[in-house]
Design a protein around this motif. Sequence first.
Motif, PDB file in Angstrom:
ATOM      1  N   ASN A 157       0.351  28.883 -40.594  1.00  0.00           N
ATOM      2  CA  ASN A 157      -0.410  30.047 -40.148  1.00  0.00           C
ATOM      3  C   ASN A 157      -1.319  29.714 -38.973  1.00  0.00           C
ATOM      4  O   ASN A 157      -1.526  30.545 -38.079  1.00  0.00           O
ATOM      5  N   LEU A 158      -1.861  28.507 -38.952  1.00  0.00           N
ATOM      6  CA  LEU A 158      -2.664  28.079 -37.812  1.00  0.00           C
ATOM      7  C   LEU A 158      -1.808  28.019 -36.551  1.00  0.00           C
ATOM      8  O   LEU A 158      -2.215  28.491 -35.479  1.00  0.00           O
ATOM      9  N   GLU A 159      -0.620  27.446 -36.660  1.00  0.00           N
ATOM     10  CA  GLU A 159       0.280  27.401 -35.507  1.00  0.00           C
ATOM     11  C   GLU A 159       0.635  28.814 -35.052  1.00  0.00           C
ATOM     12  O   GLU A 159       0.653  29.110 -33.850  1.00  0.00           O
ATOM     13  N   GLY A 160       0.915  29.682 -36.017  1.00  0.00           N
ATOM     14  CA  GLY A 160       1.289  31.052 -35.686  1.00  0.00           C
ATOM     15  C   GLY A 160       0.188  31.828 -34.999  1.00  0.00           C
ATOM     16  O   GLY A 160       0.452  32.834 -34.324  1.00  0.00           O
ATOM     17  N   ASN A 161      -1.048  31.360 -35.139  1.00  0.00           N
ATOM     18  CA  ASN A 161      -2.186  32.021 -34.507  1.00  0.00           C
ATOM     19  C   ASN A 161      -2.730  31.233 -33.315  1.00  0.00           C
ATOM     20  O   ASN A 161      -3.863  31.456 -32.890  1.00  0.00           O
ATOM     21  N   GLY A 162      -1.911  30.329 -32.788  1.00  0.00           N
ATOM     22  CA  GLY A 162      -2.263  29.667 -31.544  1.00  0.00           C
ATOM     23  C   GLY A 162      -3.134  28.439 -31.667  1.00  0.00           C
ATOM     24  O   GLY A 162      -3.583  27.910 -30.652  1.00  0.00           O
ATOM     25  N   PHE A 163      -3.381  27.968 -32.878  1.00  0.00           N
ATOM     26  CA  PHE A 163      -4.161  26.740 -33.046  1.00  0.00           C
ATOM     27  C   PHE A 163      -3.187  25.553 -33.008  1.00  0.00           C
ATOM     28  O   PHE A 163      -2.711  25.092 -34.037  1.00  0.00           O
ATOM     29  N   ILE A 164      -2.882  25.106 -31.809  1.00  0.00           N
ATOM     30  CA  ILE A 164      -1.888  24.054 -31.628  1.00  0.00           C
ATOM     31  C   ILE A 164      -2.588  22.753 -31.249  1.00  0.00           C
ATOM     32  O   ILE A 164      -3.057  22.575 -30.126  1.00  0.00           O
ATOM     33  N   GLY A 165      -2.717  21.854 -32.216  1.00  0.00           N
ATOM     34  CA  GLY A 165      -3.233  20.528 -31.927  1.00  0.00           C
ATOM     35  C   GLY A 165      -4.741  20.396 -31.880  1.00  0.00           C
ATOM     36  O   GLY A 165      -5.244  19.305 -31.626  1.00  0.00           O
ATOM     37  N   ASP A 166      -5.503  21.489 -32.101  1.00  0.00           N
ATOM     38  CA  ASP A 166      -6.960  21.357 -32.020  1.00  0.00           C
ATOM     39  C   ASP A 166      -7.645  21.465 -33.375  1.00  0.00           C
ATOM     40  O   ASP A 166      -8.864  21.570 -33.445  1.00  0.00           O
ATOM     41  N   ILE A 167      -6.871  21.430 -34.448  1.00  0.00           N
ATOM     42  CA  ILE A 167      -7.433  21.411 -35.796  1.00  0.00           C
ATOM     43  C   ILE A 167      -7.518  19.959 -36.258  1.00  0.00           C
ATOM     44  O   ILE A 167      -6.538  19.219 -36.204  1.00  0.00           O
ATOM     45  N   ALA A 168      -8.706  19.531 -36.687  1.00  0.00           N
ATOM     46  CA  ALA A 168      -8.886  18.138 -37.088  1.00  0.00           C
ATOM     47  C   ALA A 168      -8.445  17.888 -38.527  1.00  0.00           C
ATOM     48  O   ALA A 168      -7.798  16.883 -38.824  1.00  0.00           O
ATOM     49  N   LYS A 169      -8.795  18.814 -39.430  1.00  0.00           N
ATOM     50  CA  LYS A 169      -8.512  18.589 -40.852  1.00  0.00           C
ATOM     51  C   LYS A 169      -8.161  19.889 -41.553  1.00  0.00           C
ATOM     52  O   LYS A 169      -8.724  20.946 -41.253  1.00  0.00           O
ATOM     53  N   ILE A 170      -7.225  19.774 -42.487  1.00  0.00           N
ATOM     54  CA  ILE A 170      -6.939  20.832 -43.461  1.00  0.00           C
ATOM     55  C   ILE A 170      -7.133  20.186 -44.825  1.00  0.00           C
ATOM     56  O   ILE A 170      -6.390  19.282 -45.195  1.00  0.00           O
ATOM     57  N   ASP A 171      -8.151  20.623 -45.557  1.00  0.00           N
ATOM     58  CA  ASP A 171      -8.544  19.946 -46.792  1.00  0.00           C
ATOM     59  C   ASP A 171      -8.253  20.842 -48.000  1.00  0.00           C
ATOM     60  O   ASP A 171      -8.823  21.919 -48.149  1.00  0.00           O
ATOM     61  N   VAL A 172      -7.341  20.364 -48.865  1.00  0.00           N
ATOM     62  CA  VAL A 172      -6.978  21.117 -50.070  1.00  0.00           C
ATOM     63  C   VAL A 172      -7.454  20.390 -51.319  1.00  0.00           C
ATOM     64  O   VAL A 172      -6.897  20.582 -52.401  1.00  0.00           O
TER      65      VAL A 172
END
Length: 212
Positions: free
Chosen positions: A134-149
């Motif tokens: 979903n992040l990729e689909g909304n244009g967040f390409i490569g600038d997300i540092a962490k996804i914490d589950v």
Amino acid sequence: SGIADEDNLLTLSKAQISGRILAKLPYVESVRVGIRLPDTVLLEIVEADVVYSVESQDGNWWLVRADGLVVEKTNAADAQGYTQLLGVKLSSPVIGKPAVAAEPEPELDEEGNPIPVTVLGSERLAAALSAAQNLEGNGFIGDIAKIDVSDMSNLQIWQGTRFQVLLGDTQQIDYKIRCFRACVDKMKDYASGVFDISFTVKADQVIYTPFA
């Protein structure tokens, strides 16, 4: 691709050609094969825009695509240069194969009886990959540092050190990330802080708190 000089173009299998490429090159997401007579094969390759780093049970780090395919082994230092999927670990990763989450060992109660695991590793991995897609689909390409589950009732995302995003549980994760995109697009370049998009404070409202 397996294509060789003197092959008969009319008998080439496009499915086999694309299958060979996908099997050997995990960074390739899709292949289109075209034939142009008398002597040309056209290959259109789409590569993965971004990959994610995730740790395995044995302490090694691996790179995976948003669809979960394992593409490469890396090390802890280089893994920090990618969006890290935290709160889940992989079990015996194999390059070119779908990632499989390690399942947690059940804890024991005071009498030594196993306490049932409430959240499976596979659920954590699915949540992390869903957020990545979903992040990729909304244009967040490569600038997300962490996804914490780590906490499935309070998923978190860090956009670099600029924004911390509290997503709450996995419900409506696609809508929540669309809200995050809309909020970021309205922020000043110097702004930084916390977005609470869990909808637990106020229903269907995003709460923004600047960093002190």
